[in-house]
Design an enzyme around this catalytic site. Sequence first.
Site, PDB file in Angstrom:
ATOM      1  N   SER A  75       0.867  -1.179   0.000  1.00 34.93           N
ATOM      2  CA  SER A  75       0.000   0.000   0.000  1.00 34.93           C
ATOM      3  C   SER A  75       0.899   1.222   0.000  1.00 34.93           C
ATOM      4  O   SER A  75       2.079   1.128   0.335  1.00 34.93           O
ATOM      5  CB  SER A  75      -0.853   0.005   1.281  1.00 34.93           C
ATOM      6  OG  SER A  75      -1.495   1.260   1.457  1.00 34.93           O
ATOM      7  N   TYR A 103      -2.303  -1.385  10.239  1.00 33.07           N
ATOM      8  CA  TYR A 103      -2.296  -1.611   8.788  1.00 33.07           C
ATOM      9  C   TYR A 103      -0.968  -1.144   8.186  1.00 33.07           C
ATOM     10  O   TYR A 103      -0.312  -1.872   7.432  1.00 33.07           O
ATOM     11  CB  TYR A 103      -3.469  -0.842   8.186  1.00 33.07           C
ATOM     12  CG  TYR A 103      -3.666  -1.009   6.699  1.00 33.07           C
ATOM     13  CD1 TYR A 103      -4.320  -2.123   6.183  1.00 33.07           C
ATOM     14  CD2 TYR A 103      -3.230  -0.036   5.805  1.00 33.07           C
ATOM     15  CE1 TYR A 103      -4.521  -2.266   4.820  1.00 33.07           C
ATOM     16  CE2 TYR A 103      -3.423  -0.167   4.445  1.00 33.07           C
ATOM     17  CZ  TYR A 103      -4.078  -1.287   3.951  1.00 33.07           C
ATOM     18  OH  TYR A 103      -4.282  -1.411   2.596  1.00 33.07           O
TER      19      TYR A 103
HETATM   20  P1  NAD Z   1     -11.595  -5.768  -0.438  1.00 35.96           P
HETATM   21  O1  NAD Z   1     -11.935  -5.689   0.996  1.00 35.96           O
HETATM   22  O2  NAD Z   1     -12.661  -5.608  -1.442  1.00 35.96           O
HETATM   23  O3  NAD Z   1     -10.832  -7.149  -0.777  1.00 35.96           O
HETATM   24  C1  NAD Z   1     -10.076  -7.863   0.164  1.00 35.96           C
HETATM   25  C2  NAD Z   1     -10.312  -9.344  -0.074  1.00 35.96           C
HETATM   26  O4  NAD Z   1      -9.494 -10.082   0.849  1.00 35.96           O
HETATM   27  C3  NAD Z   1     -11.774  -9.742   0.192  1.00 35.96           C
HETATM   28  O5  NAD Z   1     -12.261 -10.536  -0.863  1.00 35.96           O
HETATM   29  C4  NAD Z   1     -11.682 -10.506   1.495  1.00 35.96           C
HETATM   30  O6  NAD Z   1     -12.678 -11.514   1.637  1.00 35.96           O
HETATM   31  C5  NAD Z   1     -10.294 -11.120   1.385  1.00 35.96           C
HETATM   32  N1  NAD Z   1      -9.793 -11.538   2.694  1.00 35.96           N
HETATM   33  C6  NAD Z   1      -9.874 -10.873   3.874  1.00 35.96           C
HETATM   34  N2  NAD Z   1      -9.355 -11.625   4.856  1.00 35.96           N
HETATM   35  C7  NAD Z   1      -8.933 -12.786   4.289  1.00 35.96           C
HETATM   36  C8  NAD Z   1      -8.318 -13.965   4.792  1.00 35.96           C
HETATM   37  N3  NAD Z   1      -8.028 -14.119   6.092  1.00 35.96           N
HETATM   38  N4  NAD Z   1      -7.999 -14.956   3.908  1.00 35.96           N
HETATM   39  C9  NAD Z   1      -8.301 -14.825   2.591  1.00 35.96           C
HETATM   40  N5  NAD Z   1      -8.907 -13.751   2.061  1.00 35.96           N
HETATM   41  C10 NAD Z   1      -9.210 -12.732   2.914  1.00 35.96           C
HETATM   42  O7  NAD Z   1     -10.462  -4.626  -0.649  1.00 35.96           O
HETATM   43  P2  NAD Z   1      -9.392  -4.390  -1.825  1.00 35.96           P
HETATM   44  O8  NAD Z   1      -9.214  -2.940  -1.943  1.00 35.96           O
HETATM   45  O9  NAD Z   1      -9.706  -5.183  -3.041  1.00 35.96           O
HETATM   46  O10 NAD Z   1      -8.075  -4.979  -1.131  1.00 35.96           O
HETATM   47  C11 NAD Z   1      -7.131  -5.794  -1.815  1.00 35.96           C
HETATM   48  C12 NAD Z   1      -5.733  -5.491  -1.271  1.00 35.96           C
HETATM   49  O11 NAD Z   1      -5.368  -4.153  -1.625  1.00 35.96           O
HETATM   50  C13 NAD Z   1      -5.601  -5.565   0.243  1.00 35.96           C
HETATM   51  O12 NAD Z   1      -4.356  -6.175   0.582  1.00 35.96           O
HETATM   52  C14 NAD Z   1      -5.578  -4.110   0.660  1.00 35.96           C
HETATM   53  O13 NAD Z   1      -4.901  -3.920   1.901  1.00 35.96           O
HETATM   54  C15 NAD Z   1      -4.842  -3.493  -0.501  1.00 35.96           C
HETATM   55  N6  NAD Z   1      -5.035  -2.048  -0.644  1.00 35.96           N
HETATM   56  C16 NAD Z   1      -6.275  -1.511  -0.828  1.00 35.96           C
HETATM   57  C17 NAD Z   1      -6.415  -0.140  -0.989  1.00 35.96           C
HETATM   58  C18 NAD Z   1      -7.770   0.529  -1.213  1.00 35.96           C
HETATM   59  O14 NAD Z   1      -7.868   1.764  -1.114  1.00 35.96           O
HETATM   60  N7  NAD Z   1      -8.817  -0.211  -1.527  1.00 35.96           N
HETATM   61  C19 NAD Z   1      -5.278   0.684  -0.935  1.00 35.96           C
HETATM   62  C20 NAD Z   1      -4.034   0.105  -0.754  1.00 35.96           C
HETATM   63  C21 NAD Z   1      -3.911  -1.266  -0.609  1.00 35.96           C
END
Ligand code: NAD
Length: 261
Positions: free
Chosen positions: A137, A150
């Site tokens: 991130s 986080y």
């Molecule tokens: P999201 O919440 O839609 O997706 C996260 C996915 O991870 C979900 O499908 C959830 O069920 C799954 N998950 C959660 N816990 C889990 C576990 N214990 N085992 C297996 N799967 C699990 O959010 P997103 O934005 O698609 O996030 C994807 C990645 O991107 C994450 O690592 C998040 O930290 C990172 N990220 C997101 C953002 C943002 O602004 N959305 C910014 C920077 C980084």
Amino acid sequence: MGKLDGRVVLITGAARGQGEQEARLFVREGARVVLADVLDDQGEALAKEIGARYVHLDVRGEDDWRAAVAVAKEAYGRIDGLVNNAGILRFNELVDTPLEEFQQVVQVNQVGVFLGIRTVAPEIASAGGGTIVNTASYAGLTGMAWVGAYAATKHAIVGLTRVAALELAAKGIRVNAVCPGAIDTAMSNPAQLDPDADPADSERTSRALDELYRKLVPLGRIGRPEEVARLALFLTGDDSSYITGQPFVIDGGWLAGVSVI
Ligand code: NAD
């Protein structure tokens, strides 16, 4: 010709959000994809729709990782790509963060990536080499108030990425990290997930977020999960053949510097 023809890639957290878009794009580019998540109904339905395999994988569990590898190998014979995408976010001031909450974030975000690398890298090596893409991130490269647990785990993922790149290069495995800024998924706007939410409230929240990002982000908008998927594709395919051990920021310019205009 697809950019991932002949590749077999496991993507964690693939039932929705960025993982979903990565799965969709990778299949379009010719990969055989194993979607892994804890959201089984959503994951199964998506896999069916795009012609992929789904496996239940809680990234915190060693046994789940072993079982997921077995499913991938049974379905497609090998694995030569991993996208560690699953993650969770909790908001709290550091001094108010309960230990249990801190450890929960560490278990999913940091331990999950560690177990993924440890379990899948030997499989990729025995397939003759391949790639690992870890999802960090922008909070893995800078501080951000209210997301201490986080940010700590995302910094750790950047560190794991560098060490893994050094240790796995000789086995033909490249390891890089994506560092997204604000991306339009349930994580940045949980109202998207609430079936009971008043549509007018959701609309107001979305408008407030749009206004926020218009001011904060040089490119003037929140990112789309499809844009992160394209970066993951670049790092998984041969276009990035001489790149390993690096974090790649995709944030509309947010981390470029302090904006006063
Ligand atoms: P999201 O919440 O839609 O997706 C996260 C996915 O991870 C979900 O499908 C959830 O069920 C799954 N998950 C959660 N816990 C889990 C576990 N214990 N085992 C297996 N799967 C699990 O959010 P997103 O934005 O698609 O996030 C994807 C990645 O991107 C994450 O690592 C998040 O930290 C990172 N990220 C997101 C953002 C943002 O602004 N959305 C910014 C920077 C980084």
